[in-house]
Design an enzyme around this catalytic site. Structure first.
Site, mmCIF file in Angstrom:
data_model
loop_
_atom_site.group_PDB
_atom_site.id
_atom_site.type_symbol
_atom_site.label_atom_id
_atom_site.label_comp_id
_atom_site.label_asym_id
_atom_site.label_seq_id
_atom_site.Cartn_x
_atom_site.Cartn_y
_atom_site.Cartn_z
ATOM 1 N N LYS A 79 1.285 -53.234 36.325
ATOM 2 C CA LYS A 79 1.434 -52.179 37.340
ATOM 3 C C LYS A 79 0.300 -51.174 37.148
ATOM 4 O O LYS A 79 -0.054 -50.850 36.000
ATOM 5 C CB LYS A 79 2.805 -51.504 37.169
ATOM 6 C CG LYS A 79 3.104 -50.431 38.207
ATOM 7 C CD LYS A 79 4.529 -49.880 38.031
ATOM 8 C CE LYS A 79 4.861 -48.808 39.073
ATOM 9 N NZ LYS A 79 6.244 -48.281 38.923
ATOM 10 N N SER A 128 12.947 -48.055 39.757
ATOM 11 C CA SER A 128 11.738 -48.737 40.247
ATOM 12 C C SER A 128 11.425 -50.102 39.662
ATOM 13 O O SER A 128 10.497 -50.756 40.128
ATOM 14 C CB SER A 128 10.524 -47.846 40.052
ATOM 15 O OG SER A 128 10.487 -46.893 41.069
ATOM 16 N N SER A 139 9.338 -48.173 43.034
ATOM 17 C CA SER A 139 7.908 -48.048 43.210
ATOM 18 C C SER A 139 7.127 -49.278 42.741
ATOM 19 O O SER A 139 5.964 -49.436 43.097
ATOM 20 C CB SER A 139 7.406 -46.813 42.463
ATOM 21 O OG SER A 139 7.609 -46.974 41.065
HETATM 22 N N1 GLN Z 1 12.956 -44.156 43.998
HETATM 23 C C1 GLN Z 1 13.028 -43.198 42.936
HETATM 24 C C2 GLN Z 1 12.069 -42.069 43.236
HETATM 25 O O1 GLN Z 1 11.495 -42.079 44.261
HETATM 26 C C3 GLN Z 1 12.725 -43.830 41.612
HETATM 27 C C4 GLN Z 1 11.294 -44.128 41.433
HETATM 28 C C5 GLN Z 1 11.015 -44.721 40.079
HETATM 29 O O2 GLN Z 1 11.898 -45.264 39.424
HETATM 30 N N2 GLN Z 1 9.759 -44.619 39.682
HETATM 31 O O3 GLN Z 1 11.886 -41.181 42.468
#
Ligand code: GLN
Length: 489
Positions: free
Chosen positions: A81, A180, A156
């Site tokens: 990532k 995410s 994400s």
């Molecule tokens: N969807 C959540 C957010 O927008 C979690 C994102 C994540 O786990 N990086 O913060």
């Protein structure tokens, strides 16, 4: 060896094939690079492809193997990532702010994979600074879900999930602050694990919300996640929240029988808002586990409804502090011809950050400001404690907790873009786990309208081995994880 099926192999099968001399790492790497070049213009799952470096590493791995020097991932291709710093390779975190950032060092996770002999194919796309549930906030454009390119892959870590689902990489690293790893794994039909907070080093992993962020693996099977976690997990003195605890071999207990297992099923995870098809797939998965000897126990996590609101105070508060470093002075984007220091800060940040990141910085700075700190930030921390206590109480009577990973399958682009709260509710089943620091996992368990559904497993602290065992046994009896999107075969 018929090249056309190399990309259908799991990491475990790749290791077997390399050991048996069925193919070389160079052949395998070339094959994946060719697929990425041919197919990723559709999916956009990679921000950078490091083809030359990958081929050089593959060649070195083949030589090491020939010399009998075979490390755990010797010659196995993976992707990282684009939140993990890679020495000499751009690390953007999905943001214009870091579009020109070339780190002078590797994240610990990256170094661990390099030491294990892995070949890095490239860096995967992601929501900007890991903020999002749909991969629509990336500066590099949205990622498309290989099961239906009109739908989002989740976020994400949507680039990592898509790369694995489209067989552009057999495994990829990801991070999970509020869901995410698990949510995109669910939406793309792959297996993903968020370890216990502190199990995987955060050093060199660009910070979003430091008390919640945790790196973990995504792959097609639980066995592959176990192999990856063996490499990723380590005690790291460079990360003050890293936990000094021996890393077990996560593959050892994969095949243990599930008889006697007590599965907690929270009533709160099956209430209003859950897609009926998703619910059915999850209930069928639980029935399968009962057949294998597990017992279902109805439990309650009474504070779960407060998890999303508490998270959206704590995570933005930490983000507003972490992202203050991006000021145009040291590295990253800098505006043209600043008039003075204030102008430099304002225009650099105004130009470099996207809307969602700005929204979080504003909310976070507000919650931390004098006069509001007690009302919001302190209160959210107190709620966090209650949420954690719910889990501690539940684990007095059950071994693992299960439910859906996300309330519905993949949605169409733009469906939630104008409604941040609807987007935030995507993580209603995953966020509490991060607030409590517990490990969570998503495993493919069915389809709704040809879109994958994920079963979530939440384990007790450092119980990743047991979760992987349960997921592996489930995957021995089902073939959801073996399905591929149309046209991928
Ligand atoms: N969807 C959540 C957010 O927008 C979690 C994102 C994540 O786990 N990086 O913060």
């Amino acid at each position: 060896m018929d090249n056309s099926i190399m990309h259908n192999k799991t990491i475990a099968e790749i290791i077997t094939g390399l050991n048996a001399g069925e193919f070389s790492s160079v052949e395998l790497t070339q094959h994946y690079l060719e697929r990425i070049q041919r197919l990723d213009s559709t999916y956009n799952s990679f921000i950078s492809v490091t083809d030359e470096a990958a081929l050089a590493r593959a060649k070195a791995a083949d030589q090491q193997r020939a010399a009998g020097n075979i490390s755990a991932f010797c010659g196995v291709p993976i992707a990282h990532k684009d939140i993990f710093c890679t020495n000499g390779v751009r690390t953007s975190c999905g943001s214009k702010m870091l579009d020109n950032f070339i780190p002078p060092y590797d994240a610990t996770v990256v170094e661990n994979f390099t030491n294990a002999g892995a070949v890095v194919l490239g860096k995967t796309n992601m929501d900007e600074f890991a903020m999002g549930s749909s991969n629509e906030t990336s500066f590099y454009g949205p990622v498309k879900n290989p099961w239906n390119i009109n739908t989002v892959p989740g976020g994400s870590s949507g680039g990592s999930a898509t790369a694995v689902a489209a067989h552009l990489a057999p495994g990829a690293t990801a991070t999970d602050t509020g869901g995410s790893i698990r949510q995109p794994a669910a939406l793309c039909g792959v297996t993903g694990l968020k370890p216990t907070y502190g199990r995987v080093s955060r050093w060199g992993m660009i910070a979003f919300a430091s008390s919640l962020d945790q790196g973990g693996p995504m792959a097609r099977t639980a066995e592959d996640c176990a192999l990856m976690l063996n490499v990723m997990a380590s005690f790291d003195p460079k990360d003050s929240t890293s936990i000094d605890r021996a890393v077990p071999d996560y593959t050892t207990n994969l095949t243990q029988a599930l008889s006697g297992l007590k599965i907690g099923v929270p009533t709160e995870y099956f209430e209003e808002g859950l897609n009926p098809g998703t619910e059915q797939a999850v209930r069928d998965a639980l029935t399968e586990l009962e057949k294998q000897g597990a017992t279902l126990v109805s439990i309650s996590l009474p504070h779960n409804k407060l998890a999303v609101p508490a998270y959206y105070v704590i995570a933005p508060a930490e983000a507003s502090a972490n992202l203050s470093r991006f000021d145009g002075v040291r590295y990253g984007h800098r505006c043209e011809n600043p008039k003075d220091l204030r102008d430099l800060y304002m225009r650099t940040r105004g130009e470099g950050f996207g809307d969602e990141v700005k929204r979080r910085i504003l909310v976070g700075a507000y919650c931390l400001s004098t006069g509001y700190y007690d009302a919001y930030y302190r209160k959210a921390q107190q709620v966090r404690r209650l949420i954690k206590q719910d889990f501690v109480d539940a684990f007095e009577t059950v071994d693992v907790i299960m439910g859906p990973t996300s309330p519905s399958p993949a949605f169409e682009f733009g469906a939630k873009g104008n409604d941040p709260v609807a987007m935030y509710l995507e993580d209603i089943y995953t966020i509490a786990t991060n607030l409590a620091g517990l490990p969570g996992m998503s495993v493919p368990c069915g389809f709704v309208d040809k879109k994958p559904v994920g079963l979530q497993l939440i384990g007790n602290y450092f119980d990743e081995g047991r979760m992987l065992n349960i997921a592996h046994q489930f995957q021995q009896a089902t073939d959801w994880h073996k399905q591929s999107p149309e046209g991928i075969e």
